[in-house]
Design an enzyme around this catalytic site. Structure first.
Site, PDB file in Angstrom:
ATOM      1  N   HIS A 165       0.830  -1.209   0.000  1.00 52.98           N
ATOM      2  CA  HIS A 165       0.000   0.000   0.000  1.00 52.98           C
ATOM      3  C   HIS A 165       0.862   1.256   0.000  1.00 52.98           C
ATOM      4  CE1 HIS A 165      -2.565   3.004   2.263  1.00 52.98           C
ATOM      5  NE2 HIS A 165      -3.296   2.747   1.213  1.00 52.98           N
TER       6      HIS A 165
ATOM      7  N   GLU B  23       2.281   1.803  -3.459  1.00 55.60           N
ATOM      8  CA  GLU B  23       1.241   2.358  -4.331  1.00 55.60           C
ATOM      9  C   GLU B  23       1.117   3.874  -4.131  1.00 55.60           C
ATOM     10  OE1 GLU B  23      -2.845   3.750  -3.753  1.00 55.60           O
ATOM     11  OE2 GLU B  23      -2.859   1.659  -3.078  1.00 55.60           O
ATOM     12  N   HIS B  24       1.144   4.324  -2.873  1.00 48.82           N
ATOM     13  CA  HIS B  24       1.084   5.759  -2.592  1.00 48.82           C
ATOM     14  C   HIS B  24       2.299   6.494  -3.159  1.00 48.82           C
ATOM     15  CE1 HIS B  24      -2.119   6.669   0.613  1.00 48.82           C
ATOM     16  NE2 HIS B  24      -2.405   5.471   0.139  1.00 48.82           N
TER      17      HIS B  24
ATOM     18  N   GLU C 137      -4.809   7.541   7.767  1.00 52.50           N
ATOM     19  CA  GLU C 137      -5.705   6.459   7.336  1.00 52.50           C
ATOM     20  C   GLU C 137      -5.884   5.435   8.446  1.00 52.50           C
ATOM     21  OE1 GLU C 137      -5.925   4.655   3.236  1.00 52.50           O
ATOM     22  OE2 GLU C 137      -3.964   5.605   3.101  1.00 52.50           O
TER      23      GLU C 137
END
Length: 419
Positions: free
Chosen positions: A47, A50-51, A127
């Site tokens: 993740h 991906e960011h 998040e």
């Protein structure tokens, strides 16, 4: 719709689905890597990577990436799941090369600047905080960790602060090199797309990617369990779940039909009985979640702390009674809802793009819509009864409970409701 499939010289699969009367293209790159591929000390790296892909490459700053897409009226985004990572754009057909150029750039040439990495970790910490503050999110996070305890598939996609703090640019590059290679990538475009042009552009921008083997994915094993987290809030959030169907299970579509009947909408059995008749919950639904080698079938709702055990009894009774009382009318309604959902989504370029990529990832081929619809249409009451009998076994139950749950019966007593 016309579908074409080809392979680049380095074996990257290119799939296009031309949809008539469209002016736009939805284009995505799928990498066969997700949270279940992470080792314990790198939780959250898929993740995070991906960011970071949007934070600048060797030739583009993060602002330039955004501007190049937005200057032609397009948009760009990405997502990370348990089993795969996706980067995608939507733009007009004449701007296809911009999309291919940018997507290929961010998966091959991201710089992972340490200052940007520090800032992006902070964003992900927000998040994480938002998830922790949301009981209806955390009860699912807890459930995954309980049903797949001590396994990569049971860990949060977001990771945790401790592991994220220890991930630096070098680790990101190493992880990218392990998984972002030609044998692990699928390209899909839908809408106003010309396959020959798409293939030529992908050959131009992606042919430098090498072929290599990825580390083997650990086989997942569902393990019945329970996890309880008491919080000082007004409701008890509860998931009752059982081992379900993988994507390769012969009962996959049966599980979807039964889930629709049991808890798939306002006319479903759980909604009508638990909410409308008994007033035990505001919202309740069932879910059938599948992966390549495992799956779960569950029921989620939130109820008052003094009604948790009435709720447990009512859910169990509804499931146990379903086998003998489901009508042909309910089965047909469920089939029609699923059929309509599939056909409507297939007319949406982004949904169709995701569907094509998922099929190629899971099955290594595309499945014709008619084949799927025929399998759904063939399901009858006997199939559903077999699914109920094989699935809802007391010893296979996992419970995730969070919130005002001090009055909730122990798991052995709840499991006996399914005997």
């Amino acid at each position: 719709m016309t579908t074409n499939i080809s392979s680049l010289t380095n074996n990257i699969k290119i799939i296009s689905n031309n949809m008539q009367n469209f002016s736009s293209v939805s284009l995505g790159i799928w990498i066969e890597v997700g949270s279940r591929n992470e080792i314990e000390d790198e939780q959250g790296i898929s993740h995070l990577l991906e960011h970071m892909a949007f934070k600048g490459t060797k030739t583009r700053s993060s602002k330039q990436i955004a501007l190049e897409i937005e200057n032609v009226g397009g948009d760009i985004n990405a997502s990370t799941s348990v089993e795969r990572t996706n980067y995608y754009v939507r733009l007009l057909e004449n701007d296809l090369e911009i999309g291919v150029s940018i997507l290929s750039d961010i998966i091959q040439n991201s710089t992972f600047d340490p200052n940007e990495l520090k800032k992006e970790k902070s964003v992900i910490f927000q998040e994480l905080a938002a998830t922790l503050d949301s009981p209806d999110d955390m009860v699912f996070e807890n459930f995954q960790s309980a049903a797949y305890h001590d396994q990569p598939i049971g860990r949060s996609i977001l990771g945790n602060k401790e592991t994220l703090l220890n991930i630096d640019s070098t680790k990101l590059v190493s992880y990218l090199n392990k998984f972002y290679h030609a044998d692990n990538i699928i390209i899909v475009a839908t809408g106003a797309v010309d396959h020959e042009k798409l293939h030529s552009l992908c050959e131009k921008y992606l042919s430098n990617l090498d072929r290599t083997d990825s580390p083997k994915t650990n086989i997942a094993s569902y393990r019945p369990n329970e996890i309880r987290e008491i919080r000082n809030i007004e409701q008890a959030h509860i998931i009752y779940a059982f081992e379900g169907c993988s994507y390769h299970d012969s009962q996959l579509y049966v599980s979807h039909v039964f889930s629709n009947i049991l808890g798939g909408g306002m006319s479903s059995r759980l909604f009508q009985n638990i909410r409308e008749n008994l007033g035990l919950a505001y919202s309740i639904f069932s879910f059938s979640s599948s992966y390549k080698d495992t799956g779960v079938f569950g029921i989620y709702s939130a109820t008052s702390p003094d009604k948790v055990n009435d709720y447990s009894i009512s859910v169990a009774q509804e499931i146990k009674n379903s086998g003998s009382s489901i009508s042909e009318e309910e089965i047909q309604k469920a089939k029609k809802q699923i059929r309509a959902g599939l056909l409507i989504s297939s007319e949406n370029p982004v949904a169709r793009m995701n569907q094509v990529a998922r099929q190629m990832s899971i099955y290594g081929k595309l499945i014709e819509m008619n084949e799927i619809l025929e399998k759904i249409e063939s399901i009858n009451k006997n199939h559903i009864n077999d699914f109920i009998e094989n699935t809802f076994k007391p010893e296979k139950m996992t419970i995730s409970a969070l919130g005002a749950i001090s009055k909730l019966d122990e798991i052995s007593k709840i499991r006996r409701l399914y005997e």
